[in-house]
Design a protein around this motif. Structure first.
Motif, PDB file in Angstrom:
ATOM      1  N   ILE A  94       0.850  -1.198   0.000  1.00  0.00           N
ATOM      2  CA  ILE A  94       0.000   0.000   0.000  1.00  0.00           C
ATOM      3  C   ILE A  94       0.886   1.249   0.000  1.00  0.00           C
ATOM      4  O   ILE A  94       0.648   2.207  -0.740  1.00  0.00           O
ATOM      5  CB  ILE A  94      -0.942   0.009   1.224  1.00  0.00           C
ATOM      6  CG1 ILE A  94      -1.980  -1.108   1.100  1.00  0.00           C
ATOM      7  CG2 ILE A  94      -1.644   1.363   1.381  1.00  0.00           C
ATOM      8  CD1 ILE A  94      -2.861  -1.279   2.332  1.00  0.00           C
ATOM      9  N   SER A  95       1.942   1.215   0.837  1.00  0.00           N
ATOM     10  CA  SER A  95       2.825   2.368   0.959  1.00  0.00           C
ATOM     11  C   SER A  95       3.523   2.688  -0.360  1.00  0.00           C
ATOM     12  O   SER A  95       3.516   3.835  -0.831  1.00  0.00           O
ATOM     13  CB  SER A  95       3.840   2.080   2.065  1.00  0.00           C
ATOM     14  OG  SER A  95       4.944   2.915   1.951  1.00  0.00           O
ATOM     15  N   SER A  96       4.138   1.670  -0.998  1.00  0.00           N
ATOM     16  CA  SER A  96       4.902   1.948  -2.225  1.00  0.00           C
ATOM     17  C   SER A  96       3.968   2.307  -3.376  1.00  0.00           C
ATOM     18  O   SER A  96       4.300   3.154  -4.213  1.00  0.00           O
ATOM     19  CB  SER A  96       5.792   0.759  -2.587  1.00  0.00           C
ATOM     20  OG  SER A  96       5.006  -0.364  -2.886  1.00  0.00           O
ATOM     21  N   SER A 101       1.069   3.928  -3.092  1.00  0.00           N
ATOM     22  CA  SER A 101       0.583   5.293  -2.885  1.00  0.00           C
ATOM     23  C   SER A 101       1.662   6.319  -3.213  1.00  0.00           C
ATOM     24  O   SER A 101       1.386   7.345  -3.840  1.00  0.00           O
ATOM     25  CB  SER A 101       0.133   5.485  -1.438  1.00  0.00           C
ATOM     26  OG  SER A 101      -0.786   4.492  -1.100  1.00  0.00           O
ATOM     27  N   ALA A 102       2.910   6.021  -2.775  1.00  0.00           N
ATOM     28  CA  ALA A 102       4.004   6.955  -3.040  1.00  0.00           C
ATOM     29  C   ALA A 102       4.224   7.099  -4.548  1.00  0.00           C
ATOM     30  O   ALA A 102       4.351   8.213  -5.063  1.00  0.00           O
ATOM     31  CB  ALA A 102       5.273   6.469  -2.349  1.00  0.00           C
ATOM     32  N   GLY A 114       1.462   9.112  -6.136  1.00  0.00           N
ATOM     33  CA  GLY A 114       1.612  10.545  -5.882  1.00  0.00           C
ATOM     34  C   GLY A 114       2.578  11.186  -6.876  1.00  0.00           C
ATOM     35  O   GLY A 114       2.284  12.232  -7.460  1.00  0.00           O
TER      36      GLY A 114
END
Lengths: 162, 162
Positions: free
Chosen positions: A93-95, A97-98, A101
């Motif tokens: 999820i983190s990678s 979303s980054a 962005g």
């Protein structure tokens, strides 16, 4: 766990593995060079620390998925699998979303900050990145389903033993 | 759940609420204008869709934390709390990572893409964004701890009933 239940789970893990491997390969091969005003403009994933992070997470998730697939479920405590699934889902999820962005800036630019969109110059690079993002989104959804399934199994066990 | 155990949990939820409220306020108030070559350059969170997403997620997480805090734990099934904690944690990780990706471009720029860093021109804006990111990181850590605690409780229940 019954065999009827473990086959769809095996398939889900196999599909998640396929999606993260696909995301890794598509991101690694994202490379395009073009000429703008006689200057060569080159775009590749390694130009952005965010895309590098994306690649590392997908490679780690692929390795993890492969290990979990080929270790018999009896050799592993499901508690450990549950917590490591949670960590891998968080990383995906983190990678994702980054990278989303930064890709949004690449696609639309940000005129307030003076950042021009680059996808007009390097459309193939942007297509590759978009493909990698979709692959990772699919992997993240599969992992979320695996997590919900693990939680559901836990609750089932609780109900059975109550 | 024993009272001795529920007080630290209440505190953890209260701290998570404080952190998301703080992140929301600090992000909303991030605004700076400066003159560059006689042109007024203005930076605010609403210039970036990623920072708007960050704000929405923190506002939603604050509302959720507040509701959970003031509803007695006996009125709620802990299964529902576990799944909604999981969703809120995922949203926090997602918005934090997306905002981090864009902030990294704001701080360092990306010369390959022709994006110049803007933090030299609007340092106060960047400090606000950094403060909001740190607040949300703290909130995400608290939520991750709450999730691990819920999982641990589930495993304890299983062991007790086995």
């Amino acid at each position: 766990m019954s065999k009827a239940k473990s086959i769809p789970l095996f398939l889900l893990r196999l599909l998640a593995l396929g999606a993260t491997v696909c995301a890794t390969i598509v991101m690694v091969t994202s490379h395009e060079s073009t000429k703008v005003l006689n200057m060569t403009f080159e775009a590749k994933y390694s130009d952005s620390p965010t895309f590098k992070y994306f690649l590392v997470v997908n490679a780690v998730a692929s390795g993890y998925s492969l290990i979990i697939l080929f270790l018999s479920s009896k050799n592993l405590t499901w508690q450990l699998v549950l917590v490591s699934d949670l960590v891998i889902t968080s990383l995906l999820i983190s990678s994702l979303s980054a990278a989303l962005g930064v890709s949004q800036v690449a696609k639309k630019g940000n005129l307030h900050a003076g950042w021009l969109p680059i996808c007009g110059q390097v459309p193939k690079f942007c297509d590759h990145v978009a493909g990698a993002l979709v692959s990772e989104l699919i992997a993240a959804i599969f992992y979320f389903l695996l997590l919900l399934n693990s939680l559901h199994n836990t609750l089932d066990l609780l109900t059975l033993q109550a």
